[in-house]
Scaffold this motif. Structure first.
Motif, PDB file in Angstrom:
ATOM      1  N   GLN A 170       0.835  -1.207   0.000  1.00 50.51           N
ATOM      2  CA  GLN A 170       0.000   0.000   0.000  1.00 50.51           C
ATOM      3  C   GLN A 170       0.868   1.254   0.000  1.00 50.51           C
ATOM      4  O   GLN A 170       0.574   2.229  -0.691  1.00 50.51           O
ATOM      5  CB  GLN A 170      -0.934   0.000   1.212  1.00 50.51           C
ATOM      6  CG  GLN A 170      -2.044  -1.038   1.160  1.00 50.51           C
ATOM      7  CD  GLN A 170      -1.573  -2.453   1.481  1.00 50.51           C
ATOM      8  OE1 GLN A 170      -0.469  -2.632   2.009  1.00 50.51           O
ATOM      9  NE2 GLN A 170      -2.393  -3.433   1.175  1.00 50.51           N
ATOM     10  N   ASP A 366      -5.478   2.705 -10.200  1.00 46.52           N
ATOM     11  CA  ASP A 366      -6.065   1.372 -10.014  1.00 46.52           C
ATOM     12  C   ASP A 366      -6.636   0.831 -11.318  1.00 46.52           C
ATOM     13  O   ASP A 366      -6.544  -0.380 -11.591  1.00 46.52           O
ATOM     14  CB  ASP A 366      -7.149   1.417  -8.938  1.00 46.52           C
ATOM     15  CG  ASP A 366      -6.585   1.652  -7.549  1.00 46.52           C
ATOM     16  OD1 ASP A 366      -5.369   1.439  -7.368  1.00 46.52           O
ATOM     17  OD2 ASP A 366      -7.343   2.055  -6.649  1.00 46.52           O
ATOM     18  N   GLY A 372      -4.494  -0.964  -6.000  1.00 39.80           N
ATOM     19  CA  GLY A 372      -5.219  -0.742  -4.749  1.00 39.80           C
ATOM     20  C   GLY A 372      -4.870   0.572  -4.086  1.00 39.80           C
ATOM     21  O   GLY A 372      -4.924   0.697  -2.862  1.00 39.80           O
ATOM     22  N   ASP A 375      -7.950   2.415  -2.102  1.00 36.60           N
ATOM     23  CA  ASP A 375      -8.211   1.806  -0.794  1.00 36.60           C
ATOM     24  C   ASP A 375      -7.087   2.131   0.186  1.00 36.60           C
ATOM     25  O   ASP A 375      -7.340   2.376   1.377  1.00 36.60           O
ATOM     26  CB  ASP A 375      -8.353   0.285  -0.938  1.00 36.60           C
ATOM     27  CG  ASP A 375      -9.658  -0.108  -1.628  1.00 36.60           C
ATOM     28  OD1 ASP A 375     -10.582   0.728  -1.660  1.00 36.60           O
ATOM     29  OD2 ASP A 375      -9.734  -1.241  -2.145  1.00 36.60           O
ATOM     30  N   ARG A 378      -7.613   5.696   1.412  1.00 35.03           N
ATOM     31  CA  ARG A 378      -8.663   5.763   2.432  1.00 35.03           C
ATOM     32  C   ARG A 378      -8.153   5.229   3.771  1.00 35.03           C
ATOM     33  O   ARG A 378      -8.426   5.816   4.830  1.00 35.03           O
ATOM     34  CB  ARG A 378      -9.878   4.958   1.976  1.00 35.03           C
ATOM     35  CG  ARG A 378     -10.622   5.529   0.777  1.00 35.03           C
ATOM     36  CD  ARG A 378     -11.868   4.711   0.495  1.00 35.03           C
ATOM     37  NE  ARG A 378     -12.502   5.087  -0.745  1.00 35.03           N
ATOM     38  CZ  ARG A 378     -13.335   6.116  -0.888  1.00 35.03           C
ATOM     39  NH1 ARG A 378     -13.635   6.845   0.176  1.00 35.03           N
ATOM     40  NH2 ARG A 378     -13.871   6.403  -2.055  1.00 35.03           N
TER      41      ARG A 378
END
Length: 491
Positions: A170, A366, A372, A375, A378
């Motif tokens: 991430q 994405d 990702g 996401d 967030r």
């Protein structure tokens, strides 16, 4: 020398200058000189160490065999040129990144020949921009970038991630999204905040991310002690990297918010009584640090936390930076390839996030590569909201009080009544429990604090609003009812 003998010198300089340079003004009235056919422009009043227009004019006159002229003749000629240029059309000036024609953007490679990268949804290429399309401004912070490599097949991104110590995929996706965002001249991007334990390589990773855009001379610096010095540093470059932050005071926090999303600074011009100097700035930022203490809610919405971990194998500085310098053309080429894919991708704009432009970029990333990123963005904002709440006693107390509000209902009181209720709730947890430092002392102070906390509380399912009746103002707290599908699942 008589006055009559000075006139030919002024005339020679003026004719030569207007034949070899294009003069224009910016929106703030500064006059720039741009050599014909070259995209780099210099302010004609500059005395900077990167070279002034006065110096290049003197060199040109000498090399073309027109002679060496004294300072008075040069000054008088430039005064005339400056006055004439103020009647010309306004043209913007850019550092490192600029918008172009037909939806393209440009990246200045910092080269003497003016070669730059044109980035378009159809592809990118290296060329010298039309001086009327792009005018580059160079400073001491404008480092030179190598020519990027085409057709890398993503190898540069893999090499970059091996050199950095991101704790998870991430963080890697958000770092790439930020790099692509830095190639856009218009949309603001949140500031990455590289955190992790001591020895995780935060400063090294921060330098690498900065140098992909700013060249090998790009570096991180200590946060200036005052606003004016920070604004000066921000205005002179594209990416501002601040290293080893340990505390973010209210003034520095507010200034960072302005830098990330854009603001304007006005101060009195030197040696004048009424003239002002106007500077607009919106720049990407990058921060590193182990812990900066309490983060204010408005800055939290503009941060991008990227966690790093300690490397298992240590390498020497010479080995590490030697490999990075060798890989930089491939890394830059891969980032440009990815930027083209992202700009060509179609994705919906998320409407629930403060920095919608960056959220849209994550959605496009994405669509292009399925990393990702949205996401992850967030999740990073949720982590920052937790940090804000953990560092704010008032926010914790408000959420504890709101737990008694039934979903779908609201509670309305005056600010003074809310202050009394929250103070009672806090102090009843322990006999003679003293109020914490910074606890609101009046209803007005409480109202102002709640306005800062409003986005954080909303992210935790508590809506705060203000209104008034015929007799008094009030603060209303509401816990929205869960969606119908969630209610059905509960049964």
């Amino acid at each position: 020398m008589s006055e009559d003998e000075k006139n030919p010198a002024r005339q020679i300089i003026s004719d030569y200058a207007r034949a070899h340079f294009r003069y224009f003004r910016t929106v703030d009235g500064t006059v720039y000189a741009q050599r014909n056919g070259h995209p780099v422009a210099r302010p004609i009043r500059s005395q900077g160490t990167t070279g002034s227009h006065r110096q290049e004019l003197m060199v040109g006159l000498f090399r073309d065999g027109l002679g060496v002229f004294n300072g008075t003749a040069l000054k008088e000629a430039l005064d005339l040129i400056e006055a004439l240029a103020l009647t010309e059309d306004v043209q913007p000036i850019h550092i490192r990144v600029a918008p172009g024609y037909d939806g393209a953007t440009w990246l200045d490679l910092g080269r003497d020949d003016g070669q730059s990268v044109r980035i378009h949804p159809n592809g990118w290429d290296i060329r010298t921009p039309d001086p009327r399309e792009v005018c580059w401004r160079r400073t001491q912070l404008t480092g030179e970038l190598p020519l990027p490599v085409k057709g890398t097949d993503g190898k540069g991104i893999d090499r970059l991630m091996r050199l950095c110590n991101f704790a998870n995929a991430q963080g890697e996706a958000l770092a790439l999204a930020w790099l692509i965002g830095c190639l856009g001249p218009d949309a603001p991007v949140p500031a990455p905040f590289l955190t992790g334990p001591q020895g995780a390589g935060k400063s090294t990773a921060g330098k690498m991310l900065v140098r992909i855009i700013e060249g090998m001379s790009g570096d991180l610096r200590r946060a200036p002690k005052d606003e004016e010095n920070l604004i000066t540093a921000v205005a002179a470059g594209w990416i501002t990297g601040l290293d080893n932050l340990s505390h973010l005071g209210p003034d520095l926090s507010d200034l960072m918010c302005c830098i990330v999303t854009g603001a304007e600074n006005i101060k009195r011009a030197l040696f004048t009584d009424g003239d002002v100097v106007r500077s607009r700035y919106r720049r990407p930022m990058l921060l590193t640090g182990i812990d900066v203490g309490v983060i204010r809610p408005d800055l939290a919405e503009r941060l991008l936390p990227l966690r790093l971990e300690r490397p298992r194998v240590r390498r020497t500085e010479a080995e590490l930076w030697g490999e990075f310098a060798e890989a930089l053309p491939v890394i830059l080429g891969s980032v440009l390839d990815l930027a083209v894919e992202v700009r060509a991708a179609q994705a919906d704009i998320p409407t629930d996030l403060r920095m919608a432009d960056f959220a849209h970029l994550c959605a496009q990333l994405d669509m292009a590569r399925n990393f990702g990123a949205l996401d992850a963005y967030r999740a990073s904002l949720d982590d920052l909201n937790d940090d804000v709440i953990e560092g704010d006693i008032l926010a914790q107390t408000v959420l504890k009080r709101a737990a008694d509000i039934e979903p779908g209902s609201e509670l309305r009181m005056t600010s003074a009544e809310w202050l009394h209720a929250l103070t009672q709730l806090y102090t009843e947890e322990g006999e003679f429990r003293p109020l914490p430092k910074g606890w609101p002392t009046t209803g007005k102070v409480l109202s102002d604090r709640l306005k800062r906390l409003q986005p954080v509380l909303a992210a935790r399912g508590l809506l705060v609003d203000w209104g008034r009746t015929k007799t008094a103002r009030y603060i209303e707290m509401t816990r929205p009812a869960p969606p119908a599908d969630e209610q059905q699942q509960a049964f």
